[in-house]
Design a protein around this motif. Sequence first.
Motif, PDB file in Angstrom:
ATOM      1  N   LEU A   6       0.827  -1.205   0.000  1.00  0.00           N
ATOM      2  CA  LEU A   6       0.000   0.000   0.000  1.00  0.00           C
ATOM      3  C   LEU A   6       0.866   1.263   0.000  1.00  0.00           C
ATOM      4  O   LEU A   6       0.541   2.238  -0.684  1.00  0.00           O
ATOM      5  CB  LEU A   6      -0.940   0.007   1.212  1.00  0.00           C
ATOM      6  CG  LEU A   6      -2.070  -1.027   1.183  1.00  0.00           C
ATOM      7  CD1 LEU A   6      -2.838  -1.008   2.493  1.00  0.00           C
ATOM      8  CD2 LEU A   6      -2.993  -0.782   0.013  1.00  0.00           C
ATOM      9  N   ALA A   7       1.949   1.240   0.735  1.00  0.00           N
ATOM     10  CA  ALA A   7       2.849   2.398   0.764  1.00  0.00           C
ATOM     11  C   ALA A   7       3.467   2.649  -0.608  1.00  0.00           C
ATOM     12  O   ALA A   7       3.577   3.796  -1.050  1.00  0.00           O
ATOM     13  CB  ALA A   7       3.939   2.189   1.816  1.00  0.00           C
ATOM     14  N   ARG A   8       3.858   1.577  -1.286  1.00  0.00           N
ATOM     15  CA  ARG A   8       4.403   1.736  -2.643  1.00  0.00           C
ATOM     16  C   ARG A   8       3.351   2.272  -3.603  1.00  0.00           C
ATOM     17  O   ARG A   8       3.645   3.115  -4.434  1.00  0.00           O
ATOM     18  CB  ARG A   8       4.943   0.395  -3.163  1.00  0.00           C
ATOM     19  CG  ARG A   8       6.216   0.003  -2.438  1.00  0.00           C
ATOM     20  CD  ARG A   8       7.111  -0.884  -3.219  1.00  0.00           C
ATOM     21  NE  ARG A   8       7.534  -0.243  -4.462  1.00  0.00           N
ATOM     22  CZ  ARG A   8       7.766  -0.904  -5.577  1.00  0.00           C
ATOM     23  NH1 ARG A   8       7.624  -2.213  -5.615  1.00  0.00           N
ATOM     24  NH2 ARG A   8       8.154  -0.282  -6.658  1.00  0.00           N
ATOM     25  N   LEU A   9       2.129   1.775  -3.490  1.00  0.00           N
ATOM     26  CA  LEU A   9       1.058   2.267  -4.356  1.00  0.00           C
ATOM     27  C   LEU A   9       0.738   3.726  -4.062  1.00  0.00           C
ATOM     28  O   LEU A   9       0.419   4.489  -4.974  1.00  0.00           O
ATOM     29  CB  LEU A   9      -0.194   1.406  -4.206  1.00  0.00           C
ATOM     30  CG  LEU A   9      -0.122   0.015  -4.831  1.00  0.00           C
ATOM     31  CD1 LEU A   9      -1.340  -0.796  -4.444  1.00  0.00           C
ATOM     32  CD2 LEU A   9       0.004   0.123  -6.337  1.00  0.00           C
ATOM     33  N   ASP A  10       0.826   4.114  -2.800  1.00  0.00           N
ATOM     34  CA  ASP A  10       0.580   5.508  -2.435  1.00  0.00           C
ATOM     35  C   ASP A  10       1.656   6.414  -3.021  1.00  0.00           C
ATOM     36  O   ASP A  10       1.365   7.505  -3.502  1.00  0.00           O
ATOM     37  CB  ASP A  10       0.542   5.649  -0.916  1.00  0.00           C
ATOM     38  CG  ASP A  10       0.238   7.065  -0.472  1.00  0.00           C
ATOM     39  OD1 ASP A  10      -0.630   7.711  -1.092  1.00  0.00           O
ATOM     40  OD2 ASP A  10       0.876   7.528   0.493  1.00  0.00           O
ATOM     41  N   ALA A  11       2.900   5.951  -3.013  1.00  0.00           N
ATOM     42  CA  ALA A  11       4.015   6.772  -3.491  1.00  0.00           C
ATOM     43  C   ALA A  11       4.082   6.829  -5.016  1.00  0.00           C
ATOM     44  O   ALA A  11       4.462   7.851  -5.580  1.00  0.00           O
ATOM     45  CB  ALA A  11       5.330   6.226  -2.939  1.00  0.00           C
ATOM     46  N   GLN A  12       3.699   5.731  -5.689  1.00  0.00           N
ATOM     47  CA  GLN A  12       3.912   5.650  -7.132  1.00  0.00           C
ATOM     48  C   GLN A  12       2.649   5.712  -7.970  1.00  0.00           C
ATOM     49  O   GLN A  12       2.738   5.822  -9.189  1.00  0.00           O
ATOM     50  CB  GLN A  12       4.672   4.363  -7.467  1.00  0.00           C
ATOM     51  CG  GLN A  12       6.060   4.323  -6.875  1.00  0.00           C
ATOM     52  CD  GLN A  12       6.775   3.027  -7.176  1.00  0.00           C
ATOM     53  OE1 GLN A  12       6.146   2.039  -7.544  1.00  0.00           O
ATOM     54  NE2 GLN A  12       8.078   3.024  -7.018  1.00  0.00           N
ATOM     55  N   GLY A  13       1.496   5.598  -7.387  1.00  0.00           N
ATOM     56  CA  GLY A  13       0.274   5.608  -8.190  1.00  0.00           C
ATOM     57  C   GLY A  13       0.054   4.266  -8.866  1.00  0.00           C
ATOM     58  O   GLY A  13       0.322   3.221  -8.297  1.00  0.00           O
ATOM     59  N   GLY A  14      -0.413   4.279 -10.102  1.00  0.00           N
ATOM     60  CA  GLY A  14      -0.669   3.048 -10.846  1.00  0.00           C
ATOM     61  C   GLY A  14       0.622   2.321 -11.173  1.00  0.00           C
ATOM     62  O   GLY A  14       1.488   2.855 -11.862  1.00  0.00           O
ATOM     63  N   VAL A  15       0.762   1.109 -10.667  1.00  0.00           N
ATOM     64  CA  VAL A  15       1.983   0.324 -10.847  1.00  0.00           C
ATOM     65  C   VAL A  15       1.584  -1.066 -11.327  1.00  0.00           C
ATOM     66  O   VAL A  15       0.600  -1.640 -10.851  1.00  0.00           O
ATOM     67  CB  VAL A  15       2.762   0.206  -9.517  1.00  0.00           C
ATOM     68  CG1 VAL A  15       4.032  -0.584  -9.684  1.00  0.00           C
ATOM     69  CG2 VAL A  15       3.064   1.568  -8.939  1.00  0.00           C
ATOM     70  N   SER A  16       2.372  -1.612 -12.238  1.00  0.00           N
ATOM     71  CA  SER A  16       2.092  -2.978 -12.690  1.00  0.00           C
ATOM     72  C   SER A  16       2.437  -3.949 -11.557  1.00  0.00           C
ATOM     73  O   SER A  16       3.270  -3.652 -10.701  1.00  0.00           O
ATOM     74  CB  SER A  16       2.913  -3.315 -13.937  1.00  0.00           C
ATOM     75  OG  SER A  16       4.276  -3.455 -13.608  1.00  0.00           O
ATOM     76  N   VAL A  17       1.792  -5.092 -11.574  1.00  0.00           N
ATOM     77  CA  VAL A  17       1.998  -6.084 -10.521  1.00  0.00           C
ATOM     78  C   VAL A  17       3.455  -6.530 -10.482  1.00  0.00           C
ATOM     79  O   VAL A  17       4.043  -6.656  -9.399  1.00  0.00           O
ATOM     80  CB  VAL A  17       1.046  -7.288 -10.713  1.00  0.00           C
ATOM     81  CG1 VAL A  17       1.371  -8.402  -9.738  1.00  0.00           C
ATOM     82  CG2 VAL A  17      -0.401  -6.845 -10.552  1.00  0.00           C
ATOM     83  N   SER A  18       4.061  -6.742 -11.640  1.00  0.00           N
ATOM     84  CA  SER A  18       5.452  -7.189 -11.648  1.00  0.00           C
ATOM     85  C   SER A  18       6.389  -6.117 -11.085  1.00  0.00           C
ATOM     86  O   SER A  18       7.326  -6.431 -10.348  1.00  0.00           O
ATOM     87  CB  SER A  18       5.891  -7.608 -13.050  1.00  0.00           C
ATOM     88  OG  SER A  18       5.713  -6.536 -13.953  1.00  0.00           O
ATOM     89  N   ASP A  19       6.151  -4.843 -11.401  1.00  0.00           N
ATOM     90  CA  ASP A  19       6.953  -3.765 -10.826  1.00  0.00           C
ATOM     91  C   ASP A  19       6.718  -3.644  -9.321  1.00  0.00           C
ATOM     92  O   ASP A  19       7.641  -3.375  -8.558  1.00  0.00           O
ATOM     93  CB  ASP A  19       6.642  -2.432 -11.496  1.00  0.00           C
ATOM     94  CG  ASP A  19       7.182  -2.351 -12.908  1.00  0.00           C
ATOM     95  OD1 ASP A  19       8.092  -3.140 -13.248  1.00  0.00           O
ATOM     96  OD2 ASP A  19       6.691  -1.499 -13.676  1.00  0.00           O
ATOM     97  N   LEU A  20       5.484  -3.850  -8.926  1.00  0.00           N
ATOM     98  CA  LEU A  20       5.135  -3.778  -7.512  1.00  0.00           C
ATOM     99  C   LEU A  20       5.808  -4.899  -6.717  1.00  0.00           C
ATOM    100  O   LEU A  20       6.269  -4.695  -5.597  1.00  0.00           O
ATOM    101  CB  LEU A  20       3.609  -3.868  -7.372  1.00  0.00           C
ATOM    102  CG  LEU A  20       2.982  -3.542  -6.033  1.00  0.00           C
ATOM    103  CD1 LEU A  20       3.299  -2.128  -5.610  1.00  0.00           C
ATOM    104  CD2 LEU A  20       1.468  -3.723  -6.139  1.00  0.00           C
ATOM    105  N   ALA A  21       5.916  -6.074  -7.324  1.00  0.00           N
ATOM    106  CA  ALA A  21       6.483  -7.243  -6.639  1.00  0.00           C
ATOM    107  C   ALA A  21       8.003  -7.262  -6.630  1.00  0.00           C
ATOM    108  O   ALA A  21       8.605  -7.953  -5.806  1.00  0.00           O
ATOM    109  CB  ALA A  21       5.963  -8.522  -7.305  1.00  0.00           C
ATOM    110  N   ARG A  22       8.629  -6.512  -7.506  1.00  0.00           N
ATOM    111  CA  ARG A  22      10.086  -6.594  -7.708  1.00  0.00           C
ATOM    112  C   ARG A  22      10.909  -6.476  -6.422  1.00  0.00           C
ATOM    113  O   ARG A  22      11.788  -7.293  -6.175  1.00  0.00           O
ATOM    114  CB  ARG A  22      10.523  -5.569  -8.747  1.00  0.00           C
ATOM    115  CG  ARG A  22      11.950  -5.780  -9.207  1.00  0.00           C
ATOM    116  CD  ARG A  22      12.265  -5.025 -10.483  1.00  0.00           C
ATOM    117  NE  ARG A  22      11.571  -5.670 -11.602  1.00  0.00           N
ATOM    118  CZ  ARG A  22      10.749  -5.050 -12.440  1.00  0.00           C
ATOM    119  NH1 ARG A  22      10.523  -3.765 -12.313  1.00  0.00           N
ATOM    120  NH2 ARG A  22      10.153  -5.706 -13.414  1.00  0.00           N
ATOM    121  N   PRO A  23      10.694  -5.486  -5.546  1.00  0.00           N
ATOM    122  CA  PRO A  23      11.594  -5.347  -4.383  1.00  0.00           C
ATOM    123  C   PRO A  23      11.340  -6.340  -3.241  1.00  0.00           C
ATOM    124  O   PRO A  23      12.113  -6.383  -2.294  1.00  0.00           O
ATOM    125  CB  PRO A  23      11.352  -3.918  -3.912  1.00  0.00           C
ATOM    126  CG  PRO A  23       9.992  -3.591  -4.372  1.00  0.00           C
ATOM    127  CD  PRO A  23       9.782  -4.356  -5.643  1.00  0.00           C
TER     128      PRO A  23
END
Length: 139
Positions: free
Chosen positions: A25-42
Amino acid sequence: MVNLQSPVLDRTFAALADPTRRALLARLDAQGGVSVSDLARPFPVSLPAIMKHLDVLSDAGLVTRKKVGRTVTCQLKAEPMEQAMNWLAKYERYWTEQLDRLAAFVEDDSWQASPASPSSAASKRRRKKSTKPGPSRKK
């Protein structure tokens, strides 16, 4: 009687209970619309594990997903957290009042101004003096 049963509130708190989901949720808040693979990367977990976390967040209404071609994009939807914030606000008032009372007590010098009673000096423990070791036992 107060109705303590709220499926929306239960799902929100259940979704927020996991640190990985809170990080998502924090990543989505900071980056907006993100692909699942980009979201999962870290994250040090597999993509299917991230998908399960996203399912929980989606079921709680905290994340929306949109598929364009083969890419699934996630977006934060924070509205369900409003009910949780309202529920927590009741307890914030309670703790604020308690902490204000504690601060008033600590800042009040009247409890420190009372003189010590004469018996308090006599009742303090005195340090024992060490004695010589006794004779050792022989076998």
